[in-house]
Design a protein around this motif. Structure first.
Motif, PDB file in Angstrom:
ATOM      1  N   GLN A  97       0.836  -1.209   0.000  1.00 35.16           N
ATOM      2  CA  GLN A  97       0.000   0.000   0.000  1.00 35.16           C
ATOM      3  C   GLN A  97       0.868   1.255   0.000  1.00 35.16           C
ATOM      4  O   GLN A  97       0.574   2.219  -0.715  1.00 35.16           O
ATOM      5  CB  GLN A  97      -0.925  -0.009   1.217  1.00 35.16           C
ATOM      6  N   MET A  98       1.947   1.228   0.791  1.00 36.22           N
ATOM      7  CA  MET A  98       2.851   2.372   0.819  1.00 36.22           C
ATOM      8  C   MET A  98       3.517   2.576  -0.536  1.00 36.22           C
ATOM      9  O   MET A  98       3.686   3.720  -1.005  1.00 36.22           O
ATOM     10  CB  MET A  98       3.921   2.154   1.906  1.00 36.22           C
ATOM     11  N   ARG A  99       3.861   1.484  -1.178  1.00 32.80           N
ATOM     12  CA  ARG A  99       4.462   1.607  -2.507  1.00 32.80           C
ATOM     13  C   ARG A  99       3.478   2.229  -3.492  1.00 32.80           C
ATOM     14  O   ARG A  99       3.862   3.072  -4.324  1.00 32.80           O
ATOM     15  CB  ARG A  99       4.902   0.227  -3.007  1.00 32.80           C
ATOM     16  N   GLU A 100       2.206   1.802  -3.404  1.00 38.94           N
ATOM     17  CA  GLU A 100       1.201   2.384  -4.290  1.00 38.94           C
ATOM     18  C   GLU A 100       1.034   3.873  -4.023  1.00 38.94           C
ATOM     19  O   GLU A 100       0.918   4.683  -4.953  1.00 38.94           O
ATOM     20  CB  GLU A 100      -0.135   1.654  -4.102  1.00 38.94           C
ATOM     21  N   LYS A 101       1.025   4.231  -2.717  1.00 41.30           N
ATOM     22  CA  LYS A 101       0.905   5.657  -2.377  1.00 41.30           C
ATOM     23  C   LYS A 101       2.100   6.440  -2.902  1.00 41.30           C
ATOM     24  O   LYS A 101       1.952   7.550  -3.433  1.00 41.30           O
ATOM     25  CB  LYS A 101       0.807   5.813  -0.855  1.00 41.30           C
ATOM     26  N   ILE A 102       3.305   5.858  -2.743  1.00 43.96           N
ATOM     27  CA  ILE A 102       4.517   6.530  -3.223  1.00 43.96           C
ATOM     28  C   ILE A 102       4.451   6.710  -4.733  1.00 43.96           C
ATOM     29  O   ILE A 102       4.818   7.775  -5.271  1.00 43.96           O
ATOM     30  CB  ILE A 102       5.764   5.735  -2.810  1.00 43.96           C
TER      31      ILE A 102
END
Length: 287
Positions: free
Chosen positions: A238-243
């Motif tokens: 999820q953090m990667r998608e947000k980034i």
């Protein structure tokens, strides 16, 4: 004379029965005691009032000696024998049980010709089948369950050695603890000179249960860590998608800023040209 003798009925001078003056009896043939009223008995009794071990029955032969017990109602018979310096107890049925105490001080039991039991002079017991020790609840006074973890900890501190009995030949190797240390650690059995197989089995089973319990606990911890790992992986994704989204937004903003800057530069250049033109017109008008 020195005694009395009875010669054979055929006139042969061989003594059939001889009794000396001390009361000793010598028989020159077979001794058969037969009755049909159920009272047949052969009794050899020492009536001395002094208690002592005595030789009561002495059998001699130029070869093996057999003493046979036969039940005429069944036809079955057993024999006690001395043969080739071996003591034998045998069922006269060739397929029956045979036990022997050999000249090598070994005790053997056979069924037919198959040896099923052997006890050596060194104390080694060898059997053909399984050894079943009494272990019924009805035979025991149960004190309570053991602390399996405590047994396992005791086992961890117990020395396990490679060894042989001193009576055994060189090259024989066993593996296990010594009785003194086993007794000191666990306090089991009636002596510190030996280890009862039931005690060794009990310690092994308790330790296995303790290890199994720890394995189950470790499995639960591993499952928890796996679940935590999956959760962290999902959060990381999820953090990667947000980034990625932020990076895309940043690229869009940079592109937009570059466009605005280009437009501003064009506007400034246009204003500068207009200003130069106005200054030129004003200068011409003043002339």
């Amino acid at each position: 004379g020195d005694g009395h003798s009875l010669d054979a009925a055929d006139g042969n001078p061989v003594d059939v029965l001889y009794v000396n003056n001390d009361g000793n009896v010598k028989i020159g043939g077979n001794l058969t005691v037969t009755r049909s009223d159920g009272s047949t008995q052969l009794l050899v009794e020492e009536t001395s009032g002094t208690t002592a071990n005595r030789e009561i029955l002495y059998l001699k032969n130029n070869g093996g000696v057999y003493l046979i017990f036969k039940d005429t109602s069944t036809g079955g018979s057993w024999s006690f024998a001395q043969n080739n310096n071996n003591f034998l107890i045998a069922n006269q049925d060739p397929n029956g049980i045979k036990a022997s105490l050999t000249s090598a001080n070994e005790y053997r039991i056979r069924v037919g010709t198959t040896e099923i039991f052997k006890l050596t002079s060194g104390g080694n017991l060898i059997i053909k089948g399984t050894l079943t020790e009494g272990s019924s609840r009805d035979m025991k006074e149960v004190y309570g369950e053991v602390d399996e973890d405590e047994v396992l900890e005791g086992l961890r501190g117990l020395g396990i050695y490679r060894w042989r009995y001193r009576a055994e030949p060189e090259g024989v190797v066993h593996v296990g603890p010594v009785a003194e240390e086993f007794h000191e650690v666990f306090g089991l059995g009636s002596t510190d000179r030996g280890i009862a197989s039931v005690d060794a089995q009990g310690v092994a089973l308790a330790s296995v249960k303790a290890l199994y319990k720890r394995i189950l606990e470790q499995r639960k911890e591993i499952e928890r860590l796996k679940a935590e790992d999956e959760r962290l992986k999902a959060e990381n994704q999820q953090m990667r998608e947000k980034i990625k989204n932020i990076e895309a937004e940043n690229r869009a903003i940079r592109a937009e800023n570059q466009q605005i800057r280009a437009e501003l530069l064009d506007r400034i250049a246009s204003l500068e040209r207009q200003l130069k033109l106005s200054n030129h017109v004003a200068l011409v008008n003043t002339q």
